[in-house]
Design an enzyme around this catalytic site. Sequence first.
Site, PDB file in Angstrom:
ATOM      1  N   GLY A 297       0.850  -1.194   0.000  1.00  0.00           N
ATOM      2  CA  GLY A 297       0.000   0.000   0.000  1.00  0.00           C
ATOM      3  C   GLY A 297       0.879   1.235   0.000  1.00  0.00           C
ATOM      4  O   GLY A 297       1.310   1.715  -1.054  1.00  0.00           O
TER       5      GLY A 297
ATOM      6  N   ILE B  97      -9.124  -0.851  -6.148  1.00  0.00           N
ATOM      7  CA  ILE B  97      -9.002  -0.022  -7.348  1.00  0.00           C
ATOM      8  C   ILE B  97     -10.347   0.651  -7.662  1.00  0.00           C
ATOM      9  O   ILE B  97     -11.318   0.004  -8.046  1.00  0.00           O
ATOM     10  CB  ILE B  97      -8.461  -0.835  -8.544  1.00  0.00           C
ATOM     11  CG1 ILE B  97      -7.157  -1.547  -8.125  1.00  0.00           C
ATOM     12  CG2 ILE B  97      -8.250   0.082  -9.750  1.00  0.00           C
ATOM     13  CD1 ILE B  97      -6.092  -0.671  -7.462  1.00  0.00           C
TER      14      ILE B  97
ATOM     15  N   GLU C 191      -4.607   8.337  -1.603  1.00  0.00           N
ATOM     16  CA  GLU C 191      -3.633   9.320  -2.136  1.00  0.00           C
ATOM     17  C   GLU C 191      -2.523   9.615  -1.127  1.00  0.00           C
ATOM     18  O   GLU C 191      -2.060  10.747  -1.022  1.00  0.00           O
ATOM     19  CB  GLU C 191      -4.329  10.622  -2.546  1.00  0.00           C
ATOM     20  CG  GLU C 191      -5.164  10.530  -3.801  1.00  0.00           C
ATOM     21  CD  GLU C 191      -4.393  10.098  -5.037  1.00  0.00           C
ATOM     22  OE1 GLU C 191      -3.180  10.335  -5.098  1.00  0.00           O
ATOM     23  OE2 GLU C 191      -5.026   9.492  -5.919  1.00  0.00           O
TER      24      GLU C 191
END
Length: 387
Positions: free
Chosen positions: A131, A157, A367
């Site tokens: 990750g 995803i 993000e």
Amino acid sequence: MDFGLTEEQRMIVETTRAFVENELYPHEAEVERTGHLRMDLIRELQAKAIEAGLYAANMPEEVGGAGLDTLSWLLYERELGRANYALHWTCVARPSNILLAGSAEQREKYLFPCIRGEKWDCLAMTEPGAGSDLRGMTASAKREGGDWVLNGTKHFISHADLADFVIVFMASGEEDTPRGKKKLITAFFVDKGTPGFTVRDGYRNVSHRGYTNSVLEFDNCRLPDAAVLGEVHKGFEVANTWLGATRLQVASTCLGRADRALQHAISYAAERKQFGQQIGKFQGISFKLADMAMELKAAELLTREAAWKFDQGSVTEADMSMAKLKATEVLAMIADEAIQIHGGMGLMDELPLERIWRDARVERIWEGTSEIQRHIISRELLRAVGG
Ligand SMILES: Cc1cc2nc3c(=O)[nH]c(=O)nc-3n(C[C@H](O)[C@H](O)[C@H](O)COP(=O)(O)OP(=O)(O)OC[C@H]3O[C@@H](n4cnc5c(N)ncnc54)[C@H](O)[C@@H]3O)c2cc1C
């Protein structure tokens, strides 16, 4: 640096906000309750967004986008971010600007159809075992008989169920460095329907109902050289060059939702009476409002400064990390306090607050987690003194 908005920027804000309020808000309750975005609704809203000039407005003018400077683009993101994520991300799509890195053929096949609303993209880096530490990825691309053969699994995803293709990052080799072996990464375009590529349902997620995530499986998925995006073994370089501003995009969408929650809190504090007076007259509530407004402004200023520096060519990784970190943490605080100010009513789904509160949670994770943003900021501080 000018803190005011230009006439054009004010128009972008007004047009986008009107679209969000008139076209997206009316469908939020359905998406929240069903957890699903109907295809007929997507097509209807997508056509309206294209007509309004809002679709793919993040793209440069020469490829059919709006050609906005970074601050103007982020103001547009801030307005879109007010609404349910699935609605704005799907119906007012902003194709990933990594598509601009493609060859002329790849632009024809992927970029332009995305801008015209004929295709959707998705981007896959994360794996069950990799990750934050993306270099630890094990999904691989190996040369075999003049082709690339992809094997491995990606998870979490976003949007992969709807997307027509994925840009996937694969370990394609290793190099020796003074700090040991380092994986080399290559990015590939993979179309849905390519033999050996399967998209499976992902996990149910507390945040952003209707915005799905999937598991991608690659089982001897064979691709030609033409599927490579950028250069072989330079996947992270192409990602770093083109994806830098996505942290500012996350920051801006969070600012829009934080402002929506704050406006609800201010109105309620002025309307709701207890003990014979407006609750906003109690210092316990009014001081919350003051802190919420101040923190939101601080987050706005960090984001706007980073946007301004982005266009000056002087933005640093730490600038973008600070904006993302502050905006996502401020959204969490404001969502929580807005619910507190509403008392029990804040938890009911008649208001968007419980949703904004749930949705806020993922923003500190995707993000780059808040810890990774702090790592980026502190690394820049320490490097400056040789640390
Ligand atoms: C809803 C959703 C959608 C997503 N969409 C996509 C997508 O479209 N494409 C994609 O590729 N990925 C996607 N992601 C993945 C997302 O980017 C990762 O979840 C994120 O990078 C964190 O990785 P992880 O979940 O494996 O957590 P881990 O990396 O395992 O982290 C676990 C904890 O350890 C901490 N930690 C890890 N390393 C450090 C360190 N060096 N210092 C301090 N703390 C550390 C983290 O901050 C975190 O608190 C999505 C995730 C979610 C939840």
